[in-house]
Design an enzyme around this catalytic site. Structure first.
Site, short mmCIF file in Angstrom:
data_model
loop_
_atom_site.label_atom_id
_atom_site.label_comp_id
_atom_site.label_asym_id
_atom_site.label_seq_id
_atom_site.Cartn_x
_atom_site.Cartn_y
_atom_site.Cartn_z
N ALA A 105 31.64 51.15 49.95
CA ALA A 105 30.94 50.63 48.78
C ALA A 105 31.10 49.11 48.81
O ALA A 105 32.03 48.60 49.43
CB ALA A 105 31.51 51.19 47.48
N PHE A 106 30.19 48.41 48.14
CA PHE A 106 30.21 46.95 48.25
C PHE A 106 31.49 46.34 47.70
O PHE A 106 31.84 45.21 48.02
CB PHE A 106 28.99 46.35 47.54
CG PHE A 106 29.12 46.25 46.05
CD1 PHE A 106 28.75 47.29 45.23
CD2 PHE A 106 29.63 45.10 45.47
CE1 PHE A 106 28.88 47.19 43.85
CE2 PHE A 106 29.76 44.98 44.09
CZ PHE A 106 29.39 46.04 43.28
N LYS A 107 32.22 47.10 46.89
CA LYS A 107 33.41 46.52 46.27
C LYS A 107 34.51 46.22 47.28
O LYS A 107 35.47 45.52 46.96
CB LYS A 107 33.92 47.45 45.18
CG LYS A 107 32.93 47.56 44.04
CD LYS A 107 33.52 48.32 42.87
CE LYS A 107 32.60 48.26 41.67
NZ LYS A 107 31.42 49.12 41.87
N ASP A 108 34.37 46.73 48.51
CA ASP A 108 35.37 46.43 49.53
C ASP A 108 35.57 44.93 49.72
O ASP A 108 36.70 44.48 49.89
CB ASP A 108 34.94 47.04 50.88
CG ASP A 108 35.26 48.53 50.98
OD1 ASP A 108 36.25 48.96 50.37
OD2 ASP A 108 34.52 49.25 51.67
#
Ligand SMILES: *Cc1c(COP(=O)(O)O)cnc(C)c1O
Length: 431
Positions: A105-108
């Site tokens: 997910a982009f939150k990485d």
């Protein structure tokens, strides 16, 4: 760079303090004192720059001088050790895949960047910090993975029982070491309320340094501006008027895009694509900002009733409603429309989207109706197999599981159940 509190009742502070504290003492979100546009040459020569070089140049003003340049270079390189490809679907629509990191997910990116900043600030082991974070889905996994093994940092993740996908739950409950998962009997807003209460609890904060790894933390929020520049690099030679459709929940990602625009990135317009949690869609229609309790949808990472970063967007536009409306459109879509979009994207382009990306795609389509001359990039914020039930139900085909997902799926969940703030508090005080 110094940061000020958007509540304007706390002293300005350094990047380090803003990261370590998360929220200002007056409970306001921190905002950079200035945003200085990058030189025009930077955008002209962007084809010759690597992702790490782009990111280093774009973030430098926000973290120096507290993190020396050589260290910042390493932090950025380690944070960005995977790809951010743009996939073009047709002449008007592309998608920017932000799911190639460890938790897909982009939150990485934000989580890995923030963990490394905290790790640097704690290099002499003098500032033990407890990161307390509420998740509606993807934050927990990204934060758990990003912070795993960082010295002097303990991570406590609260997630709503039964309201995150199986894979999301595995990603945040199976790592061990310095990561603890608390399974809350309630919804995401309950988790968020407990976290907020903990930050206000003098008894707790006098005994431990609590910080947040939600996008209210500047070190989680700001690195997200990289994505928009990476997409620009890949598209600017073929497409002029680029607009971004951002599937939005807490509005951190889209707000970071607006910071990229302030840095001089030529972005024509933003689209905040919402599920039925549509406070901002309604606000742009009525000028009335009316937060509501969140409702559960199939794009669960966007089930947010009171988006915490919207106040930062208001700050960027100096609370000027018409200036905001010039640059931001917003649309809201039901689960039914989202599933139909998943099916359409698969049928027309042979592309498997996830429910959040599908909402972003719908935002592009809605905007393109009256703006045919733009190229709309929707952000694919998570890998479709993180939402296997919905995706396989719609696509009617088994999806191969990527390695990042396979590696957690058979692990055993370890979580402590809690039902009230007092249980959270006694848990924190015991550990
Ligand atoms: C967190 C998340 C969002 C929402 O991002 P915000 O920055 O909170 O607006 C969208 N999609 C996915 C998959 C997410 O994990």
């Amino acid at each position: 760079m110094n940061y000020y509190s958007l509540n304007k009742k706390a002293p300005n502070t350094t990047f380090k303090n803003a990261v370590v504290k998360g929220l200002a003492p007056d409970k306001g979100l921190y905002f950079p004192e200035s945003i200085t546009p990058l030189p025009e040459d930077f955008f002209k020569n962007i084809d010759h720059l690597s992702n790490s070089e782009i990111a280093f140049t774009a973030i430098k003003q926000f973290v120096s001088p507290e993190i020396p340049e050589a260290i910042l270079k390493t932090i950025v390189e380690e944070t960005l050790s995977f790809d951010f490809p743009v996939v073009t679907l047709d002449k008007n629509v592309s998608t920017l895949e932000l799911f190639h990191g460890p938790t897909m997910a982009f939150k990485d990116v934000g989580a890995r960047f923030m963990a490394r900043c905290l790790g640097y600030f704690n290099k002499d082991n003098t500032n033990e910090v407890t990161v307390l974070v509420a998740t509606s889905g993807d934050t927990g996994g990204a934060v758990a993975n990003g912070f795993l093994g960082v010295k002097g940092v303990n991570v406590v993740i609260l997630y709503p029982s039964g309201k995150v996908s199986d894979i999301q739950e595995k990603q945040l409950t199976t790592l061990g070491q310095n990561i603890t998962a608390l399974e809350v009997d309630g919804v995401f807003d309950d988790c968020q309320d407990m976290v907020k209460r903990a930050f206000l609890d003098d008894e707790l904060t006098s005994k431990m340094q609590l910080t947040s790894a939600n996008s209210i933390n500047v070190a989680r929020w700001l690195p997200q501006l990289f994505y928009f520049i990476f997409a620009y690099k890949q598209l600017h030679n073929t497409h002029k008027n680029i607009v971004f459709s951002v599937p939005s929940g807490n509005f951190g990602n889209i707000c970071a895009g607006m910071v990229a625009q302030q840095l001089g990135l030529p972005i024509k317009h933003f689209i905040a694509s919402n599920n039925e949690n549509n406070v901002v869609t309604n606000y742009l229609k009525t000028e009335d900002y009316n937060p509501k309790p969140s409702v559960q949808t199939i794009s669960n990472a966007m089930d947010v009733g009171n988006p915490s970063n919207f106040i930062r967007i208001q700050e960027i536009y100096k609370n000027n409603f018409s200036a905001l409306k010039e640059n931001l459109s917003s649309f809201s879509f039901s689960d039914k429309e989202t599933k139909e979009a998943l099916a359409t994207i698969y049928k027309e382009y042979n592309y498997v989207a996830d429910p959040h990306g599908a909402v972003g795609y719908l935002g592009c389509k809605a905007y393109l109706k009256n703006n045919e001359d733009v190229h709309c990039v929707f952000l694919e914020t998570a890998h479709p197999t993180k939402f296997l039930d919905v995706v396989e139900e719609v696509i009617k085909e088994k999806q191969p599981l990527p390695e990042q997902i396979q590696s957690v799926i058979h692990k055993t969940k370890v979580a402590t159940k809690i039902g009230s703030y007092n249980e959270l508090k006694s848990f924190l005080l015991k550990n």
